[in-house]
Design a protein around this motif. Structure first.
Motif, PDB file in Angstrom:
ATOM      1  N   MET A   1       0.809  -1.202   0.000  1.00 47.39           N
ATOM      2  CA  MET A   1       0.000   0.000   0.000  1.00 47.39           C
ATOM      3  C   MET A   1       0.846   1.257   0.000  1.00 47.39           C
ATOM      4  SD  MET A   1      -0.457   2.112   2.841  1.00 47.39           S
ATOM      5  CE  MET A   1       0.403   2.167   4.347  1.00 47.39           C
ATOM      6  N   LEU A   2       1.800   1.306   0.883  1.00 46.25           N
ATOM      7  CA  LEU A   2       2.600   2.529   1.041  1.00 46.25           C
ATOM      8  C   LEU A   2       3.291   2.914  -0.263  1.00 46.25           C
ATOM      9  CD1 LEU A   2       3.866   4.765   2.740  1.00 46.25           C
ATOM     10  CD2 LEU A   2       5.593   3.123   3.479  1.00 46.25           C
ATOM     11  N   ARG A   3       3.872   1.947  -0.937  1.00 45.94           N
ATOM     12  CA  ARG A   3       4.590   2.231  -2.181  1.00 45.94           C
ATOM     13  C   ARG A   3       3.657   2.883  -3.209  1.00 45.94           C
ATOM     14  NH1 ARG A   3       6.439  -2.670  -3.464  1.00 45.94           N
ATOM     15  NH2 ARG A   3       8.352  -2.339  -2.321  1.00 45.94           N
ATOM     16  N   GLU A   4       2.425   2.370  -3.315  1.00 48.96           N
ATOM     17  CA  GLU A   4       1.469   2.915  -4.279  1.00 48.96           C
ATOM     18  C   GLU A   4       1.151   4.380  -3.977  1.00 48.96           C
ATOM     19  OE1 GLU A   4      -1.928   0.350  -4.174  1.00 48.96           O
ATOM     20  OE2 GLU A   4      -0.684  -1.420  -4.457  1.00 48.96           O
ATOM     21  N   TYR A   5       0.905   4.677  -2.716  1.00 47.27           N
ATOM     22  CA  TYR A   5       0.602   6.062  -2.337  1.00 47.27           C
ATOM     23  C   TYR A   5       1.817   6.961  -2.548  1.00 47.27           C
ATOM     24  CZ  TYR A   5      -3.613   4.163  -0.215  1.00 47.27           C
ATOM     25  OH  TYR A   5      -4.811   3.534  -0.006  1.00 47.27           O
ATOM     26  N   ARG A  29      10.792  -1.438   4.949  1.00 46.04           N
ATOM     27  CA  ARG A  29      10.208  -2.642   5.577  1.00 46.04           C
ATOM     28  C   ARG A  29       8.685  -2.619   5.502  1.00 46.04           C
ATOM     29  NH1 ARG A  29      14.481  -1.717   9.349  1.00 46.04           N
ATOM     30  NH2 ARG A  29      13.035  -0.772  10.805  1.00 46.04           N
ATOM     31  N   ILE A  30       8.085  -1.465   5.661  1.00 49.64           N
ATOM     32  CA  ILE A  30       6.623  -1.370   5.563  1.00 49.64           C
ATOM     33  C   ILE A  30       6.184  -1.600   4.119  1.00 49.64           C
ATOM     34  CG2 ILE A  30       4.636   0.164   5.798  1.00 49.64           C
ATOM     35  CD1 ILE A  30       6.232   1.525   8.135  1.00 49.64           C
ATOM     36  N   GLU A  31       6.868  -0.982   3.178  1.00 41.65           N
ATOM     37  CA  GLU A  31       6.513  -1.138   1.764  1.00 41.65           C
ATOM     38  C   GLU A  31       6.627  -2.585   1.305  1.00 41.65           C
ATOM     39  OE1 GLU A  31       7.453   3.150  -0.335  1.00 41.65           O
ATOM     40  OE2 GLU A  31       8.647   1.428  -0.920  1.00 41.65           O
ATOM     41  N   PRO A  37       3.388  -0.998  10.379  1.00 45.51           N
ATOM     42  CA  PRO A  37       3.669   0.287  11.018  1.00 45.51           C
ATOM     43  C   PRO A  37       2.953   0.426  12.359  1.00 45.51           C
ATOM     44  CG  PRO A  37       2.035   0.575   9.302  1.00 45.51           C
ATOM     45  CD  PRO A  37       2.495  -0.864   9.232  1.00 45.51           C
ATOM     46  N   LEU A  38       3.605   1.089  13.290  1.00 46.13           N
ATOM     47  CA  LEU A  38       2.940   1.484  14.529  1.00 46.13           C
ATOM     48  C   LEU A  38       1.915   2.554  14.177  1.00 46.13           C
ATOM     49  CD1 LEU A  38       6.085   1.851  16.803  1.00 46.13           C
ATOM     50  CD2 LEU A  38       4.457  -0.046  16.773  1.00 46.13           C
ATOM     51  N   LEU A  39       0.945   2.775  15.046  1.00 47.30           N
ATOM     52  CA  LEU A  39      -0.102   3.755  14.780  1.00 47.30           C
ATOM     53  C   LEU A  39       0.477   5.143  14.522  1.00 47.30           C
ATOM     54  CD1 LEU A  39      -3.056   4.452  14.497  1.00 47.30           C
ATOM     55  CD2 LEU A  39      -3.160   4.709  16.982  1.00 47.30           C
ATOM     56  N   GLU A  40       1.460   5.548  15.328  1.00 50.64           N
ATOM     57  CA  GLU A  40       2.081   6.863  15.152  1.00 50.64           C
ATOM     58  C   GLU A  40       2.764   6.966  13.791  1.00 50.64           C
ATOM     59  OE1 GLU A  40       5.516   9.704  17.144  1.00 50.64           O
ATOM     60  OE2 GLU A  40       4.928   7.881  18.171  1.00 50.64           O
ATOM     61  N   THR A  41       3.457   5.910  13.398  1.00 52.33           N
ATOM     62  CA  THR A  41       4.134   5.872  12.100  1.00 52.33           C
ATOM     63  C   THR A  41       3.112   5.935  10.975  1.00 52.33           C
ATOM     64  OG1 THR A  41       5.935   4.574  13.032  1.00 52.33           O
ATOM     65  CG2 THR A  41       5.702   4.525  10.636  1.00 52.33           C
ATOM     66  N   PHE A  42       2.067   5.121  11.088  1.00 54.88           N
ATOM     67  CA  PHE A  42       1.028   5.109  10.064  1.00 54.88           C
ATOM     68  C   PHE A  42       0.392   6.486   9.921  1.00 54.88           C
ATOM     69  CE2 PHE A  42      -3.378   4.660   8.717  1.00 54.88           C
ATOM     70  CZ  PHE A  42      -3.215   3.989   7.511  1.00 54.88           C
ATOM     71  N   SER A  43       0.137   7.129  11.041  1.00 56.18           N
ATOM     72  CA  SER A  43      -0.472   8.453  11.030  1.00 56.18           C
ATOM     73  C   SER A  43       0.400   9.461  10.296  1.00 56.18           C
ATOM     74  CB  SER A  43      -0.723   8.919  12.464  1.00 56.18           C
ATOM     75  OG  SER A  43      -1.264  10.204  12.479  1.00 56.18           O
ATOM     76  N   LYS A  44       1.696   9.462  10.578  1.00 57.26           N
ATOM     77  CA  LYS A  44       2.625  10.381   9.898  1.00 57.26           C
ATOM     78  C   LYS A  44       2.638  10.123   8.393  1.00 57.26           C
ATOM     79  CE  LYS A  44       5.922  11.060  13.667  1.00 57.26           C
ATOM     80  NZ  LYS A  44       7.318  10.809  14.083  1.00 57.26           N
ATOM     81  N   ASP A  53      -9.785   9.800   4.097  1.00 59.56           N
ATOM     82  CA  ASP A  53     -10.331   9.013   5.205  1.00 59.56           C
ATOM     83  C   ASP A  53     -10.675   7.594   4.751  1.00 59.56           C
ATOM     84  OD1 ASP A  53     -10.082  11.221   6.833  1.00 59.56           O
ATOM     85  OD2 ASP A  53     -12.208  11.750   6.746  1.00 59.56           O
ATOM     86  N   LYS A  54     -11.214   7.481   3.561  1.00 60.92           N
ATOM     87  CA  LYS A  54     -11.581   6.172   3.009  1.00 60.92           C
ATOM     88  C   LYS A  54     -10.336   5.303   2.803  1.00 60.92           C
ATOM     89  CE  LYS A  54     -14.326   4.138  -0.696  1.00 60.92           C
ATOM     90  NZ  LYS A  54     -15.171   4.405  -1.870  1.00 60.92           N
ATOM     91  N   GLU A  55      -9.269   5.889   2.280  1.00 62.78           N
ATOM     92  CA  GLU A  55      -8.021   5.145   2.068  1.00 62.78           C
ATOM     93  C   GLU A  55      -7.419   4.720   3.407  1.00 62.78           C
ATOM     94  OE1 GLU A  55      -6.427   7.212  -2.069  1.00 62.78           O
ATOM     95  OE2 GLU A  55      -6.052   8.215  -0.162  1.00 62.78           O
ATOM     96  N   ILE A  56      -7.463   5.612   4.382  1.00 58.87           N
ATOM     97  CA  ILE A  56      -6.923   5.297   5.706  1.00 58.87           C
ATOM     98  C   ILE A  56      -7.697   4.132   6.320  1.00 58.87           C
ATOM     99  CG2 ILE A  56      -6.680   6.156   8.080  1.00 58.87           C
ATOM    100  CD1 ILE A  56      -6.084   8.936   6.783  1.00 58.87           C
ATOM    101  N   ALA A  57      -9.028   4.184   6.246  1.00 59.08           N
ATOM    102  CA  ALA A  57      -9.857   3.111   6.798  1.00 59.08           C
ATOM    103  C   ALA A  57      -9.542   1.778   6.119  1.00 59.08           C
ATOM    104  CB  ALA A  57     -11.334   3.453   6.643  1.00 59.08           C
TER     105      ALA A  57
END
Length: 69
Positions: A1-5, A29-31, A37-44, A53-57
């Motif tokens: 997911m991360l790589r695509e965004y 590592r996440i990609e 990711p930890l919640l804080e990392t994901f949030s950043k 919001d839809k993508e985050i959910a």
């Protein structure tokens, strides 16, 4: 997911590291689904990548599913 965004934003891992102050190795590592990711990392990352919001959910559901495996 991360790589695509990240690619949608046309930024490198190094640029994302500078924007979020998250180590490039962690981004890698996440990609590559090596770690979640930890919640804080994901949030950043979500803020830096202008995720809706839809993508985050959707991604939170995906993370939850990966943890259940």
């Amino acid at each position: 997911m991360l790589r695509e965004y990240r690619k949608r934003m046309k930024i490198s891992q190094e640029e994302l590291e500078k924007i979020t102050n998250i180590d490039r190795k962690t981004i890698f590592r996440i990609e590559n689904d090596i770690s979640l990711p930890l919640l804080e990392t994901f949030s950043k990352l979500a803020v830096a990548l202008n995720m809706t919001d839809k993508e985050i959910a959707k991604e939170i559901r995906n993370i939850g599913n990966k943890k259940a495996e």
